[in-house]
Design a protein around this motif. Structure first.
Motif, PDB file in Angstrom:
ATOM      1  N   GLU A  72       0.813  -1.212   0.000  1.00 54.79           N
ATOM      2  CA  GLU A  72       0.000   0.000   0.000  1.00 54.79           C
ATOM      3  C   GLU A  72       0.850   1.267   0.000  1.00 54.79           C
ATOM      4  O   GLU A  72       0.432   2.296  -0.502  1.00 54.79           O
ATOM      5  N   PHE A  73       2.052   1.182   0.548  1.00 56.18           N
ATOM      6  CA  PHE A  73       2.903   2.358   0.693  1.00 56.18           C
ATOM      7  C   PHE A  73       3.708   2.697  -0.559  1.00 56.18           C
ATOM      8  O   PHE A  73       3.843   3.860  -0.911  1.00 56.18           O
ATOM      9  N   VAL A  74       4.274   1.680  -1.199  1.00 60.09           N
ATOM     10  CA  VAL A  74       5.288   1.933  -2.219  1.00 60.09           C
ATOM     11  C   VAL A  74       4.800   2.770  -3.390  1.00 60.09           C
ATOM     12  O   VAL A  74       5.579   3.488  -3.999  1.00 60.09           O
ATOM     13  N   LYS A  75       3.522   2.705  -3.681  1.00 60.41           N
ATOM     14  CA  LYS A  75       3.016   3.492  -4.818  1.00 60.41           C
ATOM     15  C   LYS A  75       2.762   4.946  -4.443  1.00 60.41           C
ATOM     16  O   LYS A  75       2.511   5.776  -5.308  1.00 60.41           O
ATOM     17  N   SER A  76       2.867   5.262  -3.135  1.00 58.32           N
ATOM     18  CA  SER A  76       2.630   6.628  -2.670  1.00 58.32           C
ATOM     19  C   SER A  76       3.900   7.327  -2.217  1.00 58.32           C
ATOM     20  O   SER A  76       3.846   8.415  -1.678  1.00 58.32           O
ATOM     21  N   ALA A  82      16.315  -0.005  -0.440  1.00 53.98           N
ATOM     22  CA  ALA A  82      16.336  -1.412  -0.047  1.00 53.98           C
ATOM     23  C   ALA A  82      17.718  -1.723   0.498  1.00 53.98           C
ATOM     24  O   ALA A  82      18.721  -1.280  -0.060  1.00 53.98           O
ATOM     25  N   ILE A  83      17.784  -2.490   1.590  1.00 57.34           N
ATOM     26  CA  ILE A  83      19.084  -2.762   2.213  1.00 57.34           C
ATOM     27  C   ILE A  83      19.775  -4.014   1.667  1.00 57.34           C
ATOM     28  O   ILE A  83      20.887  -4.314   2.073  1.00 57.34           O
ATOM     29  N   SER A  84      19.095  -4.733   0.758  1.00 53.77           N
ATOM     30  CA  SER A  84      19.720  -5.911   0.159  1.00 53.77           C
ATOM     31  C   SER A  84      19.166  -6.110  -1.247  1.00 53.77           C
ATOM     32  O   SER A  84      18.086  -5.608  -1.579  1.00 53.77           O
ATOM     33  N   GLN A  88      15.360  -5.568  -2.667  1.00 57.76           N
ATOM     34  CA  GLN A  88      15.165  -4.764  -3.875  1.00 57.76           C
ATOM     35  C   GLN A  88      14.315  -5.536  -4.886  1.00 57.76           C
ATOM     36  O   GLN A  88      13.354  -4.999  -5.446  1.00 57.76           O
ATOM     37  N   ARG A  89      14.651  -6.809  -5.107  1.00 60.57           N
ATOM     38  CA  ARG A  89      13.861  -7.638  -6.037  1.00 60.57           C
ATOM     39  C   ARG A  89      12.426  -7.794  -5.538  1.00 60.57           C
ATOM     40  O   ARG A  89      11.477  -7.700  -6.309  1.00 60.57           O
ATOM     41  N   GLU A  90      12.267  -8.036  -4.238  1.00 63.02           N
ATOM     42  CA  GLU A  90      10.934  -8.244  -3.675  1.00 63.02           C
ATOM     43  C   GLU A  90      10.065  -6.989  -3.813  1.00 63.02           C
ATOM     44  O   GLU A  90       8.898  -7.078  -4.176  1.00 63.02           O
ATOM     45  N   ASP A  97       8.461   1.575 -10.662  1.00 60.42           N
ATOM     46  CA  ASP A  97       9.491   2.010 -11.581  1.00 60.42           C
ATOM     47  C   ASP A  97      10.835   1.691 -10.925  1.00 60.42           C
ATOM     48  O   ASP A  97      11.118   2.172  -9.823  1.00 60.42           O
ATOM     49  N   PRO A  98      11.674   0.866 -11.544  1.00 61.52           N
ATOM     50  CA  PRO A  98      12.962   0.499 -10.935  1.00 61.52           C
ATOM     51  C   PRO A  98      13.828   1.710 -10.576  1.00 61.52           C
ATOM     52  O   PRO A  98      14.663   1.618  -9.681  1.00 61.52           O
TER      53      PRO A  98
END
Length: 170
Positions: A72-76, A82-84, A88-90, A97-98
């Motif tokens: 819910e957060f990442v799109k806002s 990312a610490i690993s 990052q992949r997850e 958007d990478p």
């Protein structure tokens, strides 16, 4: 505070998604005239919404593998740390958007701690741990939410069954 930083705390449950926390977040961001909001966990939706309403960039720091709360957060948010590579992949599985996701590993150099080059017996001797003892290591900031109390209780139980058990905390 010791370093001269202004520390603001709220008596109410700030992790709760409520209109009251949204208004509180808006007031804090206006009062501090913040230029960016950095979040360590996906538990402050009111703060994200307030920052979005005020057009303040939000950076989300992804530190653990429980991905569901992040969706819910990442799109806002404007950027994700990312610490690993795994995290990052997850996090990119949420169709981000990478370019929004940056890998910044934690301060621990994992290559340094690989088994090669370490003398287990010497290290145990330095720590006062018998060479053949069973050892558990807990690496965590000493804070109530890290639940060192639970680890100590568990260690006491384990010692009843495994007398040569040792717990090392860092």
């Amino acid at each position: 505070r010791k370093a001269g930083a202004t520390v603001m705390t709220r008596e109410a449950d700030f992790g709760k998604n409520s209109v009251d926390n949204l208004y509180y977040s808006l007031s804090i961001l206006r009062e501090t005239q913040s230029d960016v909001v950095h979040l360590n966990a996906p538990s402050a939706l009111p703060m994200v919404l307030a920052a979005n309403l005020l057009h303040i960039p939000v950076v989300l720091h992804v530190r653990n593998g429980a991905m569901e709360p992040y969706e819910e957060f990442v799109k806002s948010v404007d950027a994700v740390i990312a610490i690993s590579e795994f995290l990052q992949r997850e996090i990119l599985m949420f169709d981000l958007d990478p370019k929004k996701v940056t890998l910044i590993p934690d301060e621990v150099d994992v290559d340094y701690f690989k088994n090669a080059g370490f003398d287990k017996r010497r290290i145990r001797k330095e720590l006062g741990v018998p060479a053949e003892a069973k050892v558990a290591l807990m690496i965590a900031r000493f804070a109530p939410n890290k639940r060192h109390d639970v680890m100590l209780q568990a260690a006491a139980l384990v010692r009843k069954t495994i007398p040569d058990f040792h717990l090392v905390m860092k």
